[in-house]
Design a protein around this motif. Structure first.
Motif, PDB file in Angstrom:
ATOM      1  N   ARG A 152       0.859  -1.199   0.000  1.00  0.00           N
ATOM      2  CA  ARG A 152       0.000   0.000   0.000  1.00  0.00           C
ATOM      3  C   ARG A 152       0.889   1.240   0.000  1.00  0.00           C
ATOM      4  NH1 ARG A 152      -3.740  -0.853   4.717  1.00  0.00           N
ATOM      5  NH2 ARG A 152      -4.950  -2.107   3.235  1.00  0.00           N
ATOM      6  N   PRO A 153       0.478   2.310  -0.694  1.00  0.00           N
ATOM      7  CA  PRO A 153       1.275   3.545  -0.663  1.00  0.00           C
ATOM      8  C   PRO A 153       1.470   4.059   0.757  1.00  0.00           C
ATOM      9  CG  PRO A 153      -0.412   3.670  -2.366  1.00  0.00           C
ATOM     10  CD  PRO A 153      -0.710   2.439  -1.558  1.00  0.00           C
ATOM     11  N   ALA A 154       2.656   4.598   1.024  1.00  0.00           N
ATOM     12  CA  ALA A 154       3.006   5.042   2.376  1.00  0.00           C
ATOM     13  C   ALA A 154       2.006   6.056   2.924  1.00  0.00           C
ATOM     14  CB  ALA A 154       4.416   5.629   2.372  1.00  0.00           C
ATOM     15  N   ALA A 155       1.580   7.006   2.099  1.00  0.00           N
ATOM     16  CA  ALA A 155       0.670   8.058   2.567  1.00  0.00           C
ATOM     17  C   ALA A 155      -0.681   7.478   2.989  1.00  0.00           C
ATOM     18  CB  ALA A 155       0.473   9.111   1.481  1.00  0.00           C
ATOM     19  N   ILE A 156      -1.167   6.498   2.255  1.00  0.00           N
ATOM     20  CA  ILE A 156      -2.451   5.883   2.599  1.00  0.00           C
ATOM     21  C   ILE A 156      -2.301   4.978   3.814  1.00  0.00           C
ATOM     22  CG2 ILE A 156      -4.197   4.221   1.775  1.00  0.00           C
ATOM     23  CD1 ILE A 156      -4.079   5.627  -0.919  1.00  0.00           C
ATOM     24  N   GLN A 157      -1.186   4.269   3.898  1.00  0.00           N
ATOM     25  CA  GLN A 157      -0.937   3.433   5.074  1.00  0.00           C
ATOM     26  C   GLN A 157      -0.846   4.279   6.347  1.00  0.00           C
ATOM     27  OE1 GLN A 157      -1.252   0.358   5.393  1.00  0.00           O
ATOM     28  NE2 GLN A 157      -0.445   0.051   7.451  1.00  0.00           N
ATOM     29  N   GLU A 158      -0.306   5.471   6.214  1.00  0.00           N
ATOM     30  CA  GLU A 158      -0.217   6.380   7.361  1.00  0.00           C
ATOM     31  C   GLU A 158      -1.617   6.787   7.819  1.00  0.00           C
ATOM     32  OE1 GLU A 158       1.378   8.122  10.450  1.00  0.00           O
ATOM     33  OE2 GLU A 158       2.563   7.002   8.977  1.00  0.00           O
ATOM     34  N   GLN A 159      -2.532   6.993   6.868  1.00  0.00           N
ATOM     35  CA  GLN A 159      -3.912   7.321   7.226  1.00  0.00           C
ATOM     36  C   GLN A 159      -4.589   6.141   7.932  1.00  0.00           C
ATOM     37  OE1 GLN A 159      -4.838   8.753   3.088  1.00  0.00           O
ATOM     38  NE2 GLN A 159      -5.903  10.386   4.177  1.00  0.00           N
ATOM     39  N   VAL A 160      -4.254   4.930   7.491  1.00  0.00           N
ATOM     40  CA  VAL A 160      -4.793   3.734   8.139  1.00  0.00           C
ATOM     41  C   VAL A 160      -4.329   3.663   9.597  1.00  0.00           C
ATOM     42  CG1 VAL A 160      -4.754   1.203   8.162  1.00  0.00           C
ATOM     43  CG2 VAL A 160      -4.973   2.417   5.985  1.00  0.00           C
ATOM     44  N   LYS A 161      -3.033   3.884   9.805  1.00  0.00           N
ATOM     45  CA  LYS A 161      -2.486   3.857  11.173  1.00  0.00           C
ATOM     46  C   LYS A 161      -3.151   4.918  12.048  1.00  0.00           C
ATOM     47  CE  LYS A 161       2.160   2.195  10.014  1.00  0.00           C
ATOM     48  NZ  LYS A 161       3.598   2.562   9.966  1.00  0.00           N
ATOM     49  N   SER A 190      -0.251   8.975  -4.503  1.00  0.00           N
ATOM     50  CA  SER A 190       0.651   8.441  -3.474  1.00  0.00           C
ATOM     51  C   SER A 190       1.491   7.284  -4.008  1.00  0.00           C
ATOM     52  CB  SER A 190      -0.148   7.985  -2.253  1.00  0.00           C
ATOM     53  OG  SER A 190      -0.782   9.089  -1.636  1.00  0.00           O
ATOM     54  N   LEU A 191       0.878   6.442  -4.816  1.00  0.00           N
ATOM     55  CA  LEU A 191       1.630   5.350  -5.461  1.00  0.00           C
ATOM     56  C   LEU A 191       2.785   5.908  -6.278  1.00  0.00           C
ATOM     57  CD1 LEU A 191       2.143   2.521  -6.779  1.00  0.00           C
ATOM     58  CD2 LEU A 191       0.342   3.126  -8.420  1.00  0.00           C
ATOM     59  N   GLN A 192       2.503   6.910  -7.080  1.00  0.00           N
ATOM     60  CA  GLN A 192       3.532   7.475  -7.947  1.00  0.00           C
ATOM     61  C   GLN A 192       4.622   8.180  -7.145  1.00  0.00           C
ATOM     62  OE1 GLN A 192       2.331   8.933 -11.962  1.00  0.00           O
ATOM     63  NE2 GLN A 192       0.290   9.044 -11.065  1.00  0.00           N
ATOM     64  N   GLN A 193       4.223   8.827  -6.052  1.00  0.00           N
ATOM     65  CA  GLN A 193       5.223   9.471  -5.190  1.00  0.00           C
ATOM     66  C   GLN A 193       6.162   8.431  -4.584  1.00  0.00           C
ATOM     67  OE1 GLN A 193       2.697  11.701  -2.521  1.00  0.00           O
ATOM     68  NE2 GLN A 193       2.000  13.025  -4.189  1.00  0.00           N
ATOM     69  N   ASP A 194       5.602   7.297  -4.178  1.00  0.00           N
ATOM     70  CA  ASP A 194       6.432   6.203  -3.644  1.00  0.00           C
ATOM     71  C   ASP A 194       7.413   5.701  -4.696  1.00  0.00           C
ATOM     72  OD1 ASP A 194       4.996   6.365  -1.302  1.00  0.00           O
ATOM     73  OD2 ASP A 194       4.374   4.256  -1.291  1.00  0.00           O
ATOM     74  N   LEU A 195       6.921   5.507  -5.916  1.00  0.00           N
ATOM     75  CA  LEU A 195       7.781   4.980  -6.978  1.00  0.00           C
ATOM     76  C   LEU A 195       8.853   5.986  -7.386  1.00  0.00           C
ATOM     77  CD1 LEU A 195       5.220   3.048  -9.224  1.00  0.00           C
ATOM     78  CD2 LEU A 195       6.891   2.108  -7.613  1.00  0.00           C
ATOM     79  N   VAL A 196       8.529   7.258  -7.337  1.00  0.00           N
ATOM     80  CA  VAL A 196       9.539   8.295  -7.598  1.00  0.00           C
ATOM     81  C   VAL A 196      10.681   8.155  -6.598  1.00  0.00           C
ATOM     82  CG1 VAL A 196      10.009  10.781  -7.389  1.00  0.00           C
ATOM     83  CG2 VAL A 196       8.084   9.981  -8.784  1.00  0.00           C
TER      84      VAL A 196
END
Length: 207
Positions: A152-161, A190-196
């Motif tokens: 999962r993208p880091a930004a979305i996982q942070e929202q989950v936490k 967020s996916l694209q930011q992670d891959l960047v």
């Protein structure tokens, strides 16, 4: 991260993204899902995911920074993504990853079902669990692992936490619904930011 090399000849039922979409449609028509567990819930998710995938395909826009990094890459890469048709995160991420791979001159994408490839899944567990989707980048020449991303993208996982911290008793259904709302609002950013970030690190090491 376990970087055990799994050769491409060991992969079970490798598919293109179009193959996976056709399989998903066939499963929906048969009132089935992929994987071992044929529960009503997972069959329902497989149906829902058809609409989610179509929406992502329609809305996806490749970020210029990511496009530039992909064009900078001189290596030939095999991207392998492990997923299942019932996976809500997969429905949001796979179409975007397929679109990114389509734009990348040196990337070939293969879609794999998690439950059919347990040996490979064991090399990329998340805190001991078989969480999906998982994107594995393999050097086509050496067959060595370049990077692993997911589930999962880091930004979305942070929202989950954050949600779990604020509402410790949040139900699974409510959590799943909220995650899908975040994905819809995020539109693959967020996916694209992670891959960047991953590609910046990988390509800087190759210089």
């Amino acid at each position: 991260m376990n970087t055990l090399t799994i050769t491409t000849t060991q992969l079970v039922n490798p598919m293109t993204y179009q193959d996976f979409k056709a399989l998903s449609e066939e499963l929906v028509a048969q009132n089935k899902t992929s994987g071992e567990e044929q529960s009503e819930q997972r069959i329902g998710f497989t149906k829902l995911n058809q609409q989610r995938m179509k929406r992502v395909e329609k809305q996806f826009v490749l970020q210029p920074e990511l496009k530039e990094l992909l064009e900078q890459n001189q290596q030939t890469w095999k991207w392998m993504i492990m997923v299942e048709s019932w996976c809500g995160d997969g429905a949001q991420l796979l179409p975007a990853i397929a679109a990114i791979a389509e734009e990348a001159p040196n990337v070939e994408l293969t879609v794999l079902l998690r439950d059919e490839n347990p040996a490979l899944m064991e090399t990329c567990l998340t805190n001991g669990s078989r969480a999906i989707p998982k994107l594995l980048c393999i050097d086509a020449e050496t067959e060595e692992r370049v990077f692993t991303w997911g589930p999962r993208p880091a930004a979305i996982q942070e929202q989950v936490k954050q949600l779990k911290a604020e509402k410790p008793d949040v139900s699974h259904d409510e959590l799943v619904q909220q995650i899908q709302l975040w994905y819809a609002k995020d539109r693959s950013q967020s996916l694209q930011q992670d891959l960047v970030q991953v590609l910046q690190e990988v390509l800087s090491l190759e210089v």
